[in-house]
Design an enzyme around this catalytic site. Structure first.
Site, PDB file in Angstrom:
ATOM      1  N   LYS A 296     -18.258  42.246  -5.609  1.00 49.09           N
ATOM      2  CA  LYS A 296     -18.682  42.079  -7.010  1.00 49.09           C
ATOM      3  C   LYS A 296     -17.649  42.689  -7.958  1.00 49.09           C
ATOM      4  CE  LYS A 296     -23.424  42.295  -5.428  1.00 49.09           C
ATOM      5  NZ  LYS A 296     -24.707  41.850  -5.911  1.00 49.09           N
TER       6      LYS A 296
ATOM      7  N   HIS B 178     -23.059  31.847  -6.899  1.00 46.18           N
ATOM      8  CA  HIS B 178     -23.760  33.130  -6.771  1.00 46.18           C
ATOM      9  C   HIS B 178     -24.746  33.264  -7.924  1.00 46.18           C
ATOM     10  CE1 HIS B 178     -24.654  37.376  -6.513  1.00 46.18           C
ATOM     11  NE2 HIS B 178     -24.150  37.350  -5.282  1.00 46.18           N
TER      12      HIS B 178
ATOM     13  N   GLU C 145     -25.633  35.631  -9.691  1.00 46.71           N
ATOM     14  CA  GLU C 145     -25.183  36.396 -10.858  1.00 46.71           C
ATOM     15  C   GLU C 145     -24.358  35.507 -11.782  1.00 46.71           C
ATOM     16  OE1 GLU C 145     -23.572  39.721  -8.669  1.00 46.71           O
ATOM     17  OE2 GLU C 145     -25.605  40.385  -8.207  1.00 46.71           O
TER      18      GLU C 145
ATOM     19  N   SER D 299     -29.712  42.402   0.137  1.00 43.64           N
ATOM     20  CA  SER D 299     -30.090  43.755   0.570  1.00 43.64           C
ATOM     21  C   SER D 299     -29.856  44.037   2.059  1.00 43.64           C
ATOM     22  CB  SER D 299     -31.557  44.049   0.218  1.00 43.64           C
ATOM     23  OG  SER D 299     -31.711  44.099  -1.183  1.00 43.64           O
TER      24      SER D 299
END
Ligand code: PEP
Length: 249
Positions: A12, A98, A100, A210
């Site tokens: 990221k 993605h 995001e 996660s």
């Protein structure tokens, strides 16, 4: 998991030249025989792509970008990077779709253009799909995944250059993961969508959301998964190594 198992590190908007040093241990371990089945792909921010390519040159680790612009030719697109530029710097993969970036405005149509551009530049694509919590609660997951696949892969005839990353949005960075039964059901559902669309072509699906050095023991039980896309935990090389070792052991 019999074929290659993918371990994709999504850094990221984290990392600098100092943190690059921390991957030395991963590079060394990747050369060991027992890691032969592990396909490790690092996706650092654009600023580190060149350094990662140089640092991983003599290893089995490959490098990918986290996004690209849909235009192939150079042009007046301030702040953007094309798939051609990514290819030229020595990266082999690019993450597209993605969540995001979907949140920042990437539509399924835009994602489709990006995928076409990446493939035309001979990059492999890590194509992210997944539902948000509202869609899940409203039992819309199936529909969302189907739409993301159908619209995102319009005009795409072959999926040999695509790794599908199933990333339920509500799972990214939250520590929440669905049960193995439910996850297996979703992976089979995606496989089914792909089978209808691409017939007998082989598909590869990784899970992201996660994943850490603890829950990996449980997640690796799902044979239908071809690997993992790891965000937060991949920025710590010890944890990332743990995830890889626990999966392949
Ligand atoms: C991701 O951003 O793709 C991701 C899976 O993040 P995390 O592992 O931190 O949930």
């Amino acid at each position: 998991m019999t074929n290659k198992i993918f371990f994709i590190a999504n850094w990221k908007m984290f990392g600098d030249l100092k943190s690059l040093k921390s991957i030395k241990r991963v590079i060394n371990l990747s050369k060991k025989k027992k890691f032969l089945n592990a396909k490790i792909i690092y996706c650092p921010p654009y600023t580190l792509l060149n350094s990662f390519v140089i640092k991983t040159k003599k290893s089995r680790i490959t490098v990918g970008a986290q996004n690209c612009h849909h235009k192939i030719d150079p042009g007046p697109y301030t702040g953007s990077i094309s798939s051609n530029m990514i290819k030229k710097i020595g990266a082999k993969y690019v993450i597209i779709g993605h969540s995001e970036n979907r949140l920042n405005g990437d539509t399924n149509e835009e994602i489709n253009k990006k995928i076409q551009s990446a493939i035309s530049n001979n990059l492999s694509v890590i194509f992210c799909i997944g539902e948000n919590m509202t869609e899940k609660k409203n039992k819309k997951t199936n529909l969302v995944l189907r739409n993301q696949i159908n619209l995102g892969l319009r005009k795409i005839k072959k999926i040999d250059k695509i790794i599908f990353a199933y990333e339920p949005i509500w799972s990214i960075g939250t520590g929440k993961i669905m049960s193995n039964n439910e996850l297996k059901k979703q992976i089979l559902n995606i496989k089914n969508i792909l089978k209808n669309k691409f017939k007998k072509q082989k598909n590869r699906i990784v899970y992201g959301g996660s994943v850490n050095d603890k829950n990996i023991i449980n997640l690796k039980q799902i044979k239908e998964i071809n690997g993992f896309l790891v965000g937060g935990a991949s920025q710590n090389s010890n944890k990332f190594i743990d995830i890889i070792e626990k999966t392949i052991n």
